[in-house]
Write an enzyme that holds these catalytic residues in place. Structure first.
Site, PDB file in Angstrom:
ATOM      1  N   GLY A  61       0.793  -1.216   0.000  1.00  0.00           N
ATOM      2  CA  GLY A  61       0.000   0.000   0.000  1.00  0.00           C
ATOM      3  C   GLY A  61       0.825   1.266   0.000  1.00  0.00           C
ATOM      4  O   GLY A  61       0.300   2.358  -0.207  1.00  0.00           O
ATOM      5  N   LYS A  75       9.977   2.233  -0.057  1.00  0.00           N
ATOM      6  CA  LYS A  75       8.897   2.229   0.932  1.00  0.00           C
ATOM      7  C   LYS A  75       8.533   3.672   1.275  1.00  0.00           C
ATOM      8  O   LYS A  75       9.400   4.456   1.670  1.00  0.00           O
ATOM      9  CB  LYS A  75       9.352   1.484   2.185  1.00  0.00           C
ATOM     10  CG  LYS A  75       8.284   1.312   3.247  1.00  0.00           C
ATOM     11  CD  LYS A  75       8.807   0.435   4.373  1.00  0.00           C
ATOM     12  CE  LYS A  75       7.763   0.241   5.460  1.00  0.00           C
ATOM     13  NZ  LYS A  75       8.281  -0.615   6.553  1.00  0.00           N
ATOM     14  N   ASP A  78      -2.394   7.180   2.496  1.00  0.00           N
ATOM     15  CA  ASP A  78      -1.697   8.102   1.601  1.00  0.00           C
ATOM     16  C   ASP A  78      -0.473   7.495   0.930  1.00  0.00           C
ATOM     17  O   ASP A  78       0.136   8.109   0.058  1.00  0.00           O
ATOM     18  CB  ASP A  78      -1.304   9.381   2.349  1.00  0.00           C
ATOM     19  CG  ASP A  78      -0.348   9.124   3.513  1.00  0.00           C
ATOM     20  OD1 ASP A  78       0.113   7.977   3.679  1.00  0.00           O
ATOM     21  OD2 ASP A  78      -0.070  10.079   4.265  1.00  0.00           O
ATOM     22  N   ARG A 117       6.015 -12.999   0.969  1.00  0.00           N
ATOM     23  CA  ARG A 117       5.653 -13.247   2.357  1.00  0.00           C
ATOM     24  C   ARG A 117       4.704 -14.436   2.465  1.00  0.00           C
ATOM     25  O   ARG A 117       4.146 -14.889   1.465  1.00  0.00           O
ATOM     26  CB  ARG A 117       4.954 -12.005   2.932  1.00  0.00           C
ATOM     27  CG  ARG A 117       5.726 -10.697   2.722  1.00  0.00           C
ATOM     28  CD  ARG A 117       4.765  -9.544   2.409  1.00  0.00           C
ATOM     29  NE  ARG A 117       5.491  -8.334   1.982  1.00  0.00           N
ATOM     30  CZ  ARG A 117       5.903  -7.370   2.802  1.00  0.00           C
ATOM     31  NH1 ARG A 117       5.653  -7.478   4.088  1.00  0.00           N
ATOM     32  NH2 ARG A 117       6.565  -6.336   2.332  1.00  0.00           N
ATOM     33  N   ASP A 167       1.670 -11.121   7.027  1.00  0.00           N
ATOM     34  CA  ASP A 167       2.154 -10.293   5.925  1.00  0.00           C
ATOM     35  C   ASP A 167       3.510  -9.677   6.247  1.00  0.00           C
ATOM     36  O   ASP A 167       4.119  -9.016   5.394  1.00  0.00           O
ATOM     37  CB  ASP A 167       1.146  -9.201   5.577  1.00  0.00           C
ATOM     38  CG  ASP A 167       0.758  -8.360   6.778  1.00  0.00           C
ATOM     39  OD1 ASP A 167       0.156  -8.921   7.710  1.00  0.00           O
ATOM     40  OD2 ASP A 167       1.062  -7.152   6.795  1.00  0.00           O
ATOM     41  N   ASN A 168       4.008  -9.896   7.472  1.00  0.00           N
ATOM     42  CA  ASN A 168       5.333  -9.435   7.866  1.00  0.00           C
ATOM     43  C   ASN A 168       6.300 -10.593   8.071  1.00  0.00           C
ATOM     44  O   ASN A 168       7.313 -10.444   8.760  1.00  0.00           O
ATOM     45  CB  ASN A 168       5.255  -8.622   9.171  1.00  0.00           C
ATOM     46  CG  ASN A 168       4.499  -7.322   9.002  1.00  0.00           C
ATOM     47  OD1 ASN A 168       4.409  -6.783   7.902  1.00  0.00           O
ATOM     48  ND2 ASN A 168       3.948  -6.808  10.087  1.00  0.00           N
ATOM     49  N   ASP A 225      10.062  -5.312   8.098  1.00  0.00           N
ATOM     50  CA  ASP A 225       9.101  -4.382   8.690  1.00  0.00           C
ATOM     51  C   ASP A 225       9.394  -4.101  10.170  1.00  0.00           C
ATOM     52  O   ASP A 225       8.697  -4.565  11.069  1.00  0.00           O
ATOM     53  CB  ASP A 225       7.660  -4.885   8.505  1.00  0.00           C
ATOM     54  CG  ASP A 225       7.234  -4.775   7.046  1.00  0.00           C
ATOM     55  OD1 ASP A 225       7.678  -3.839   6.372  1.00  0.00           O
ATOM     56  OD2 ASP A 225       6.458  -5.633   6.586  1.00  0.00           O
TER      57      ASP A 225
END
Length: 490
Positions: free
Chosen positions: A96, A117, A129, A187, A256-257, A266
């Protein structure tokens, strides 16, 4: 904006992930940022990757790392993935606020991916955002480089590009983009994404990509769903054990990490413990302690069970047989974990041989440290001093344990100087203590003073060296300096 001449020294990146079908990602360019400025560049890592440091420092290089402009050979993409977040399954997450810009063969012939990132919104942003604030980006930089110094599998930080943003959170913050490097950004959640859609073809393609990317020398005849599961179980068990050996609390162990490569990724609400507590929690969003220090092995196994569930169609055509094989593979997790944890802790205590009573010796030490609120890092580091000055004053209750430990050391066929050297190489003196990280970040964010940050990174990148004159970086926090909560920064 830039001419062909400006891009002459730009890296010629491949992008193996881009060869997968379009449903694996979204192709897009980053949304440009205002006034990008390279505030930190990891020149050593750039050299390892075979990248031209002079180019990276140029205006074109800064624009590329910010996502403002790319040479023609780079086609950025945002990857799709799902994930279990604090135990709840979210069917679509994805990059995202990150773009995979490509991969490169490093000096050792290993394939490494470069991702930006904080590069702006994607279709996976979910009304976010797509940006990152400078503070959390610097936090990830210092932790990932500390991990590299400790010798733990980790993503790396290539550089930080600050920009005029602003990034709107509770208040307007200065924005930044982190250039992150990993062996692979695939992942557990990537496999969960396609398993949730019953897309077996995508699972097969993804597994093939992972084998080709991470184990290219493995014969095709041995590339199976079960082999992939077994490899990831071993990698993640080892990684978690090594976290535990240095007192690290990840704080956001969502699927997801969790990388398939076994690299730490992360660094959000993470922290190294000061005093030892098995229930240590720092993440502001982990109110229930799901990802507490002592829970990390159990949660890793839980995450791996989710991975096994996603892989079932690749393990065996019959679901019952696939489940049986997956359960047998998961049952070996304790073996992988305990092998690494206890051998690592023996090294911390100067023990090369294995004896039956060693586990009791280790667990008794940890219990004493918890009872006395002893500093995890410094207590273990200071044990080497006992070899030269036995009987020195120690916290209450340690005398009897030290006597047992010295008796056990007496059965090791090695002299004291070699024992001390062995222990110092296994027990770091410097970790990125949260109070020092916060001081360094505040100086950079509030005063544009990056000197404290640079010094901190230099120290924690060499954690096993004594580094005379840098003792302040080893000292635990005063009570008023203690950081009790950390934040993810999203």
């Amino acid at each position: 904006m830039f001419s062909e001449q400006d891009w002459e020294a730009a890296p010629r990146l491949g992008n193996a992930y881009a060869a997968l079908p379009e449903r694996f990602f979204e192709r897009l360019s980053a949304k440009p940022v205002a006034s990008p400025k390279c505030v930190v560049l990891n020149e050593k890592l750039a050299s390892e990757l075979g990248l031209d440091v002079t180019f990276l420092k140029s205006s074109a290089g800064t624009a590329m790392l910010a996502g403002n402009a790319f040479p023609e050979n780079i086609e950025p993409l945002a990857s799709a993935y799902a994930g279990h977040q604090f135990g709840e399954f979210v069917q679509e997450l994805g990059d995202g606020r990150a773009l995979l810009v490509g991969d490169v063969l490093d000096r050792d012939g290993r394939r490494r991916e470069i991702q930006l990132k904080g590069s702006g919104p994607t279709k996976f942003s979910r009304a976010g955002d797509g940006r990152a604030a400078l503070g959390p980006v610097l936090r990830e930089y210092v932790f990932s480089e500390a991990f590299a110094g400790l010798g733990l599998p980790t993503t790396r930080a290539l550089g930080v590009i600050a920009h005029d943003g602003p990034v709107r959170r509770e208040t307007d913050l200065r924005g930044a983009v982190l250039a992150r490097v990993a062996s692979s950004h695939v992942r557990i959640g990537t496999f969960e994404y396609f398993a949730a859609r019953r897309d077996v073809e995508a699972l097969e393609l993804l597994a093939s990509h992972v084998f080709e990317h991470l184990q290219p020398d493995l014969p095709l005849s041995r590339r199976s769903g079960l082999a992939l599961l077994e490899a990831v179980i071993a990698r993640q068990a080892e990684l978690t054990a090594r976290w535990m050996l240095v007192g690290f609390v990840h704080g956001a162990m969502n699927t997801d990490n969790v990388t398939i490569s076994g690299e730490t990724i992360d660094f959000g609400p993470c922290a190294f413990m000061d005093e030892y507590r098995s229930d240590a929690v720092f993440s502001s969003i982990d109110s229930g302690g799901r990802y507490a220090y002592g829970n990390q092995p159990r949660i890793t196994l839980w995450n791996l069970a989710r991975f096994a569930g996603a892989l079932l169609p690749l393990i065996h055509p019959t679901r019952e047989d696939a489940i049986k094989l997956a359960e047998e593979a998961l049952a070996r997790f304790p073996y992988h974990y305990e092998r690494v944890f206890y051998s690592g802790f023996r090294a911390k205590l100067g023990l090369a041989e294995r004896e039956e009573g060693d586990i009791r010796l280790i667990t008794d030490l940890l219990s004493l440290m918890e009872q006395t609120s002893s500093d995890f890092t410094l207590t273990l580091r200071s044990l080497s001093d006992q070899l030269e000055r036995p009987g020195q004053s120690h916290a209450d209750g340690f005398e009897d344990w030290c006597a047992r430990w010295r008796e056990r050391l007496g059965r090791e066929d090695v002299d004291a100087s070699e024992l001390r050297d062995r222990m110092l190489k296994s027990n770091p003196k410097f970790i990125p203590r949260s109070h020092l990280v916060e001081v360094a970040i505040r100086a950079a964010v509030e005063r544009d003073d990056f000197l404290p940050f640079t010094r901190l990174v230099e120290v924690v990148s060499n954690p096993y060296e004594d580094q005379p004159g840098q003792e302040i970086y080893a000292a635990p926090p005063l009570e008023e300096e203690r950081v009790r909560q950390t934040f993810c920064g999203t």
